[in-house]
Design an enzyme around this catalytic site. Structure first.
Site, PDB file in Angstrom:
ATOM      1  N   SER A 189     -11.337  -1.125  -0.816  1.00 37.80           N
ATOM      2  CA  SER A 189     -10.057  -1.089  -0.106  1.00 37.80           C
ATOM      3  C   SER A 189     -10.243  -1.374   1.379  1.00 37.80           C
ATOM      4  O   SER A 189      -9.333  -1.867   2.039  1.00 37.80           O
ATOM      5  CB  SER A 189      -9.402   0.285  -0.257  1.00 37.80           C
ATOM      6  OG  SER A 189      -8.748   0.424  -1.481  1.00 37.80           O
ATOM      7  N   HIS A 230      -3.851   5.879   3.390  1.00 43.35           N
ATOM      8  CA  HIS A 230      -4.587   4.671   3.039  1.00 43.35           C
ATOM      9  C   HIS A 230      -3.982   3.427   3.694  1.00 43.35           C
ATOM     10  O   HIS A 230      -4.687   2.591   4.262  1.00 43.35           O
ATOM     11  CB  HIS A 230      -4.578   4.541   1.522  1.00 43.35           C
ATOM     12  CG  HIS A 230      -5.453   3.487   0.956  1.00 43.35           C
ATOM     13  ND1 HIS A 230      -5.030   2.191   0.771  1.00 43.35           N
ATOM     14  CD2 HIS A 230      -6.718   3.534   0.495  1.00 43.35           C
ATOM     15  CE1 HIS A 230      -5.999   1.489   0.220  1.00 43.35           C
ATOM     16  NE2 HIS A 230      -7.027   2.279   0.045  1.00 43.35           N
ATOM     17  N   ASP A 238       0.832  -1.198   0.000  1.00 45.82           N
ATOM     18  CA  ASP A 238       0.000   0.000   0.000  1.00 45.82           C
ATOM     19  C   ASP A 238       0.872   1.254   0.000  1.00 45.82           C
ATOM     20  O   ASP A 238       1.943   1.263  -0.608  1.00 45.82           O
ATOM     21  CB  ASP A 238      -0.926  -0.051   1.224  1.00 45.82           C
ATOM     22  CG  ASP A 238      -2.287   0.555   0.956  1.00 45.82           C
ATOM     23  OD1 ASP A 238      -2.353   1.785   0.800  1.00 45.82           O
ATOM     24  OD2 ASP A 238      -3.283  -0.190   0.921  1.00 45.82           O
TER      25      ASP A 238
END
Length: 605
Positions: free
Chosen positions: A414, A242, A190
């Site tokens: 996600s 994220h 990520d």
């Protein structure tokens, strides 16, 4: 399940990169093309949109690249040395433009650079010209991808996605069986990770590795052993944090009287940074995947902590190309389970990568009512569903560079994928001999049926909503069979996964000190006083009883209301609730990043 694979026409859902520079350690050799080089202007970049942005709105934003992935046939590799001047001149002549040799990558492939970013359609044509050479096995654009977001932790009561009977994953009953083993490593591929009190001590020694190319790294260098997230802001769009949010769902410190809970309380996290400013190149993602599983990557030190679970909450438009499929095959042969997000375009997941690849567990997103999230991709490529709307996890309040630690609700496939990754890590904690094929079979066989009135069906959203307790219980009684056990013994990964010692796990200390004062502080208002009694003690962790009895359940009223469900506030009524410590008040703000309510990073191919 066999997933469709046809010629790739990929569309990015994230990001156009900035001015390119040569990554550290790379070889850059430039050769002038013999053919006339047409003057092509790359599509201008704009603001990065939410993960579910429609194709019509973002095609001009993200469908560009300045790289090509090429692999030579094994029978010709010695005759045509990839980096030699003569070979680069030969490639440039056939390409009709100047090509530069950038670096070797995993899988015996190489990365070439174009003089400038061009629309992917143009790069596809250039790559097609290269395949006319007899020594070239394949050549494809290197597209850019982006991120497609019962303990006594005070905010656990807001994590409906763990315990609610309709839309949750039944995590408390799974914790009665196991809270995870420190011999199972989970890789988060990520944006990297930020310093957060709910993640301290939850990572392998050294945290992981940074694979992001120098020109999009935002940390001033290229590949190195520091996977901390310096921010992925892109133009006027703020950083997403994220990877930090995904990490919290999989493995935030739990039952510690602080913040939120994670699904796995003990298994160490391996942070593999592959997404930088405005996204990341597929070649970096693929190298990161192989490295995470314990495979060799040129120029990168060996991974001392090979992962059994790889979470990829990222993707791009286009059916699975050969170089992706080969990487996935290599990783699963090592015994690693690959969990990926289905995508947020409300379309057929078979037409997205890596969601449409074979050998992965593709996860669609469901909401609190067990229906398909309006943005979630769907179809035969989806194996299972998990909560992906208003998911509460760790975050950071910095707009560009890291600020203070925080918590936030985010939505997207996600956020659904790490629920499945967390459950898989619990399954492997109970039975590490399970193969990727067995893990998928158990997840699908034990999945909870979609509730009555749900917009999901098995043809749209996979076998059902992941049931943590049922899957972990079934994993306990499953024995490997010869047909499911990989026939290839990993050559680079030890047969026994290293056991990271918590006492030597480093505390995450960013180079920048986070701001001590959050910019937005929510109001905590007690609203429910649930009470429950533990029914049994966890068999594997008798000293930590995860069946908890709360006395106060905080109801949080964030200063920003979730944009996806403005009429609902995340104040669930749990059927099984954790013990909350009334004397412990969260000091970290709960925040809602409304500009990026739905997430799935896209990969720049």
């Amino acid at each position: 399940m066999i997933k469709i694979r046809t010629p790739l026409i990929i569309f990015m859902t994230l990001i156009v990169l900035g001015t390119s520079t040569t990554p550290q350690g790379s070889v850059l050799r430039t050769h002038t093309a013999y053919a006339v080089d047409r003057l092509l202007t790359p599509t201008r970049s704009g603001n990065r949109g939410d993960e579910n942005t429609s194709a019509s709105n973002v095609s001009g934003l993200e469908d560009v690249t300045d790289r090509i992935i090429i692999r030579y046939r094994q029978t010709t590799g010695g005759i045509f040395p990839p980096a030699q001047d003569d070979q680069m001149q030969r490639l440039s002549q056939y390409a009709g433009t100047t090509l530069s040799y950038l670096r070797e990558m995993s899988g015996d492939a190489h990365v070439l650079r174009l003089p400038q970013k061009l629309p992917v359609e143009q790069v596809e044509q250039i790559a097609k010209h290269l395949t006319n050479l007899p020594e070239v096995e394949y050549a494809e654009p290197d597209r850019i991808v982006r991120h497609t977001l019962t303990p006594n932790d005070p905010l656990y009561a807001q994590q409906w996605h763990y315990y609610e009977s309709v839309g949750g994953i039944n995590a408390p009953a799974a914790w009665d069986i196991t809270t995870g083993s420190n011999t199972i490593v989970v890789a988060i591929i990520d944006t990297g990770v930020t310093d957060h009190p709910d993640l301290i001590g939850r990572s392998v020694p050294g945290l992981g590795y940074d694979f992001v190319s120098a020109n999009i790294s935002n940390d001033g260098d290229g590949r190195d052993n520091n996977p901390r997230d310096p921010g992925d802001w892109c133009g006027s769009e703020n950083s997403s944090w994220h990877g930090t949010h995904v990490a919290g769902t999989i493995g935030a410190i739990s039952n510690n009287g602080t913040g939120v809970a994670g699904i796995n309380w003990n298994s160490p996290l391996l942070h593999v940074r592959v997404l930088g400013t405005c996204g990341g190149y597929e070649s970096d993602v693929i190298d990161g995947m192989r490295w995470a599983a314990g495979l060799a990557v040129p120029g990168v030190p060996a991974n001392a902590y090979p992962a059994r679970v790889l979470n990829l909450s990222l993707g791009g438009r286009g059916q699975c190309p050969s170089y992706w499929q080969e990487a996935i095959n290599d990783v699963t042969t090592q015994g690693a389970v690959v969990v990926v997000a289905a995508g947020n375009s409300n379309g057929n997941a078979a037409y997205y990568t890596p969601a449409g690849c074979n050998g992965v567990i593709t996860v669609a997103a469901t909401d609190r009512n067990g229906s398909r999230a309006w943005f979630s991709n769907f179809g035969a490529a989806v194996e299972i569903s998990a909560p992906g709307v208003d998911v509460l996890s760790t975050w950071n309040d910095g707009t560009t560079t890291p600020g203070a630690a925080a918590y936030a609700w985010m939505s997207g496939t996600s956020m659904a994928a790490p629920h499945v990754s967390g459950v898989v890590s619990l399954m492997l904690s109970r039975n590490p001999s399970l193969t990727p094929a067995q893990v998928l079979a158990i997840l699908q066989q034990t999945a909870r049926r979609f509730p009555g009135g749900s917009t999901c069906t098995t043809s749209l959203c996979g076998s059902g909503i992941v049931d943590a307790a049922a899957a972990v219980s079934a994993a306990d009684t499953t024995t490997p069979t010869p047909t499911l056990t990989p026939s290839v013994t990993p050559s680079l990964t030890p047969s026994v996964t290293p056991t990271p010692t918590p006492s030597v796990t480093p505390t995450l200390t960013p180079s920048r000190t986070p701001s001590p004062t959050p910019t937005r502080t929510p109001t905590l208002t007690p609203s429910v006083t649930p009470s429950s009694t533990p029914t049994h003690t966890p068999s594997s962790t008798p000293t930590r009883t995860p069946t908890l009895t709360p006395s106060v359940t905080p109801s949080l009223t964030p200063s920003v209301t979730p944009t996806l469900t403005p009429s609902r506030t995340p104040s669930p009524t749990p059927t099984r609730t954790p013990s909350l410590s009334p004397s412990v008040t969260p000091t970290i703000p709960l925040m809602l990043p409304s500009p990026r309510q739905v997430y799935l990073p896209l990969v720049v191919r």
